[in-house]
Structure formats: C-alpha cells, structure tokens
Motif scaffolding. Structure first.
Motif, mmCIF file in Angstrom:
data_model
loop_
_atom_site.group_PDB
_atom_site.id
_atom_site.type_symbol
_atom_site.label_atom_id
_atom_site.label_comp_id
_atom_site.label_asym_id
_atom_site.label_seq_id
_atom_site.Cartn_x
_atom_site.Cartn_y
_atom_site.Cartn_z
ATOM 1 N N ALA A 22 0.832 -1.214 0.000
ATOM 2 C CA ALA A 22 0.000 0.000 0.000
ATOM 3 C C ALA A 22 0.862 1.258 0.000
ATOM 4 O O ALA A 22 0.573 2.223 -0.722
ATOM 5 N N LEU A 23 1.942 1.247 0.777
ATOM 6 C CA LEU A 23 2.825 2.412 0.827
ATOM 7 C C LEU A 23 3.550 2.597 -0.506
ATOM 8 O O LEU A 23 3.724 3.737 -0.967
ATOM 9 N N ALA A 24 3.974 1.495 -1.113
ATOM 10 C CA ALA A 24 4.639 1.583 -2.414
ATOM 11 C C ALA A 24 3.709 2.190 -3.460
ATOM 12 O O ALA A 24 4.127 3.043 -4.261
ATOM 13 N N VAL A 25 2.449 1.785 -3.447
ATOM 14 C CA VAL A 25 1.466 2.342 -4.380
ATOM 15 C C VAL A 25 1.256 3.829 -4.093
ATOM 16 O O VAL A 25 1.173 4.658 -5.016
ATOM 17 N N GLY A 26 1.187 4.185 -2.802
ATOM 18 C CA GLY A 26 1.002 5.585 -2.423
ATOM 19 C C GLY A 26 2.154 6.459 -2.891
ATOM 20 O O GLY A 26 1.945 7.571 -3.390
ATOM 21 N N VAL A 27 3.395 5.978 -2.729
ATOM 22 C CA VAL A 27 4.561 6.729 -3.186
ATOM 23 C C VAL A 27 4.554 6.850 -4.705
ATOM 24 O O VAL A 27 4.854 7.918 -5.260
ATOM 25 N N ARG A 28 4.173 5.761 -5.381
ATOM 26 C CA ARG A 28 4.132 5.776 -6.857
ATOM 27 C C ARG A 28 3.126 6.806 -7.362
ATOM 28 O O ARG A 28 3.404 7.554 -8.314
ATOM 29 N N ILE A 29 1.975 6.884 -6.730
ATOM 30 C CA ILE A 29 0.938 7.838 -7.147
ATOM 31 C C ILE A 29 1.318 9.265 -6.773
ATOM 32 O O ILE A 29 1.167 10.201 -7.561
ATOM 33 N N GLY A 30 1.823 9.439 -5.552
ATOM 34 C CA GLY A 30 2.111 10.784 -5.061
ATOM 35 C C GLY A 30 3.425 11.381 -5.518
ATOM 36 O O GLY A 30 3.535 12.595 -5.692
ATOM 37 N N LEU A 31 4.444 10.532 -5.715
ATOM 38 C CA LEU A 31 5.776 11.041 -6.041
ATOM 39 C C LEU A 31 6.334 10.493 -7.350
ATOM 40 O O LEU A 31 7.337 11.004 -7.855
ATOM 41 N N GLY A 32 5.713 9.460 -7.868
ATOM 42 C CA GLY A 32 6.221 8.870 -9.101
ATOM 43 C C GLY A 32 7.325 7.867 -8.838
ATOM 44 O O GLY A 32 7.415 7.288 -7.760
ATOM 45 N N VAL A 33 8.177 7.687 -9.819
ATOM 46 C CA VAL A 33 9.281 6.742 -9.671
ATOM 47 C C VAL A 33 10.603 7.515 -9.577
ATOM 48 O O VAL A 33 10.695 8.650 -10.064
ATOM 49 N N PRO A 34 11.615 6.935 -8.931
ATOM 50 C CA PRO A 34 11.589 5.628 -8.272
ATOM 51 C C PRO A 34 10.808 5.651 -6.966
ATOM 52 O O PRO A 34 10.666 6.703 -6.342
ATOM 53 N N ILE A 35 10.317 4.502 -6.561
ATOM 54 C CA ILE A 35 9.561 4.401 -5.317
ATOM 55 C C ILE A 35 10.489 4.429 -4.115
ATOM 56 O O ILE A 35 10.169 5.008 -3.078
ATOM 57 N N LEU A 36 11.672 3.845 -4.279
ATOM 58 C CA LEU A 36 12.627 3.755 -3.180
ATOM 59 C C LEU A 36 13.714 4.816 -3.281
ATOM 60 O O LEU A 36 14.175 5.159 -4.371
ATOM 61 N N GLY B 178 4.860 12.564 2.373
ATOM 62 C CA GLY B 178 6.200 12.300 2.875
ATOM 63 C C GLY B 178 6.326 12.634 4.349
ATOM 64 O O GLY B 178 6.976 11.908 5.113
ATOM 65 N N ARG B 179 5.703 13.734 4.784
ATOM 66 C CA ARG B 179 5.725 14.100 6.207
ATOM 67 C C ARG B 179 5.041 13.027 7.042
ATOM 68 O O ARG B 179 5.504 12.697 8.146
ATOM 69 N N PHE B 180 3.949 12.492 6.507
ATOM 70 C CA PHE B 180 3.247 11.423 7.218
ATOM 71 C C PHE B 180 4.146 10.198 7.357
ATOM 72 O O PHE B 180 4.228 9.589 8.433
ATOM 73 N N LEU B 181 4.834 9.833 6.272
ATOM 74 C CA LEU B 181 5.719 8.671 6.321
ATOM 75 C C LEU B 181 6.833 8.867 7.336
ATOM 76 O O LEU B 181 7.170 7.949 8.099
ATOM 77 N N ARG B 182 7.407 10.060 7.373
ATOM 78 C CA ARG B 182 8.494 10.319 8.318
ATOM 79 C C ARG B 182 7.987 10.383 9.749
ATOM 80 O O ARG B 182 8.636 9.893 10.665
ATOM 81 N N ALA B 183 6.819 11.012 9.932
ATOM 82 C CA ALA B 183 6.264 11.159 11.276
ATOM 83 C C ALA B 183 5.965 9.809 11.905
ATOM 84 O O ALA B 183 6.097 9.624 13.116
ATOM 85 N N THR B 184 5.565 8.850 11.084
ATOM 86 C CA THR B 184 5.228 7.508 11.575
ATOM 87 C C THR B 184 6.378 6.516 11.407
ATOM 88 O O THR B 184 6.247 5.344 11.774
ATOM 89 N N SER B 185 7.488 6.985 10.828
ATOM 90 C CA SER B 185 8.666 6.152 10.544
ATOM 91 C C SER B 185 8.380 5.035 9.546
ATOM 92 O O SER B 185 9.170 4.098 9.408
ATOM 93 N N LEU B 186 7.278 5.148 8.810
ATOM 94 C CA LEU B 186 6.952 4.129 7.813
ATOM 95 C C LEU B 186 7.909 4.164 6.629
ATOM 96 O O LEU B 186 8.052 3.166 5.913
ATOM 97 N N ASP B 187 8.559 5.311 6.420
ATOM 98 C CA ASP B 187 9.527 5.390 5.315
ATOM 99 C C ASP B 187 10.735 4.499 5.547
ATOM 100 O O ASP B 187 11.486 4.188 4.619
ATOM 101 N N GLU B 188 10.935 4.057 6.802
ATOM 102 C CA GLU B 188 12.081 3.221 7.141
ATOM 103 C C GLU B 188 11.852 1.732 6.866
ATOM 104 O O GLU B 188 12.804 0.943 6.907
#
Length: 254
Positions: A73-87, A129-139
C-alpha cells in the motif's frame, strides 16, 4: 580511512584528558591470564553477535510477512504521489564504516530551482512524505538491509559517509556495531536532541547492548512512532548537518 571505509587500529587508545591525548587509561596486561581473559571476551562477543543476528532475522521475517500488505500500500502511495523511483537509495556507513546502500520509501520530490539545483528539503517534502516520516513508515524498506546483514533492527542510525571524518574517536565507536532501523538515541529524543547528545546515546548502546535492551527499544519505538515524538529539529525538515565537534582527538580544521 582506507578503501572507502574506516579501519579501527588495535593500537588506538581513548584519551583520558584532552590535554594529554596519548596517556593510556590503564596498564596493559600481558601473559597467559590476559590471553584467557581476551579469549573469554571474544567468545562472549561472538555469542552475542550471532544471538543478535538470529534475533534480527526472526523478527524481520515475521515483520515482512505481517507488514506485506502495508508495504504494498505504501509503495502504491509513493508511486501515485511522487512517481518513480519508489525507493530512495543512498550509500551509508555500516559496521566499521563499511559502505552499503540503504533503502527507504521516497518522501521528497526532485523539485529544482531555475539553475537546476535541488530545493531545500523542507520545500521538497510532501504532505504524504511528512506522514511517512512522522510515523517512521519510510524506514520499512530497511528490513531488506537487515535480511542482507547490512543493518540490525536496533543500533545507531546510519548517517552520511562524509560524517566519518568529523567524528571524535569516542563518537566513531558508534560504528563498532551494525547500524539499526531504530536505536537508543531514537527513543531518547531522536532529532530533537543535539548531535553530541545523540552520539553519547549511541556509544552507551554499544557498551550496554543486549537482546533485552533491543526488545525494549523496539517496543519504545512503536510507542514513540504512535505519538510522533522528536521527528525533526526546530527549523529543519529532519536535522541540521553535523559539521564536527570539539574535544578529545578532534581536528580543528573541519
């Protein structure tokens, strides 16, 4: 530094006083008694090393299985919101300063100014991105680094390669263990404390590491992530650049 990573020579001693940087802290023991003691210490270190590795692999594999839907789900969210690359990929120093490529979910765009230079982090950091960092999900992609043996679940956070030359000898001890997804400094202030305080906490972990402490830090990390504490330093998207400390063994020309 040699060959792109740090070498820890056996004849380096930590100074007792900045005014007397070559004075050893204590006498050097020799003989059979010292050899037996050194062998015992090495054996205990090996037991802890492999015990921690089994601990990391067990919880990481379990985590990947449980979190697989979240990762997708997070990979799809990054792809939609930021494009590629996902990582997001970047070379960081690992155990003994050896470089490895860390993996994270992207949290920032590649927006640039009129001259083609990347905008400041705060301007490129998206709401998602702020949400991912705030929850540490980006890690979470760092679980792959743990499986590969480049990181542990718990340990000092892997910082930037250019910081290696800026550490004091004591601060450099943070690289005596594998870096971690979370660590003692992350549950005791994270980015809201100074670099010096963070490094002291890292070295404390190196000297006091145990599986029970790792389990405690993991539980505390989950709680801190829910409360979103210490996400960033005031005035910065995360934390200001570390430019070196003054003190024992530190160069003054940095």
């Amino acid at each position: 530094m040699r060959g792109g990573y740090w070498i820890w020579p056996s004849d380096v001693v930590v100074c007792e006083d900045a005014r007397d940087p070559i004075k050893p802290i204590g006498p050097i023991r020799t003989g059979a008694a010292h050899q037996r003691s050194a062998l015992g210490v090495r054996l205990m270190a090996d037991v802890h090393f492999w015990g921690k590795r089994i601990f990391d692999l067990t919880f990481t594999i379990l985590g990947v299985v449980i979190l697989a839907p979240v990762l997708v789900a997070l990979a799809v969210g990054v792809r939609i919101g930021l494009g590629v690359p996902i990582l997001f990929r970047q070379v960081r120093p690992g155990l003994r300063g050896r470089p490895f490529e860390i993996l994270k979910f992207r949290t920032m765009t590649d927006a640039r100014d009129a001259e083609g230079r990347l905008l400041p982090d705060a301007e490129r950091l998206t709401r998602f991105g702020r949400f991912l960092r705030a929850t540490s999900l980006d890690e979470l992609p760092e679980l792959v680094n743990v499986l590969k043996g480049e990181m542990g679940l718990v340990g000092p956070r892997p910082l930037l390669m250019q910081y290696l030359d800026r550490y004091t000898p004591e601060q450099a001890r943070r690289h005596e263990v594998r870096p971690g997804i979370t660590g003692w400094a992350q549950v005791n202030g994270r980015n809201a404390i100074t670099w010096e305080e963070k490094f002291k906490l890292d070295v404390w972990y190196v000297d006091n590491q145990s599986l029970w402490l790792d389990l405690k830090i993991i539980v505390m990390t989950i709680w801190k992530s829910i409360r979103r504490e210490g996400i960033s330093q005031s005035g910065h998207a995360t934390m200001e650049e570390f430019k070196g400390s003054t003190g024992c063994g530190m160069r003054n020309d940095i």
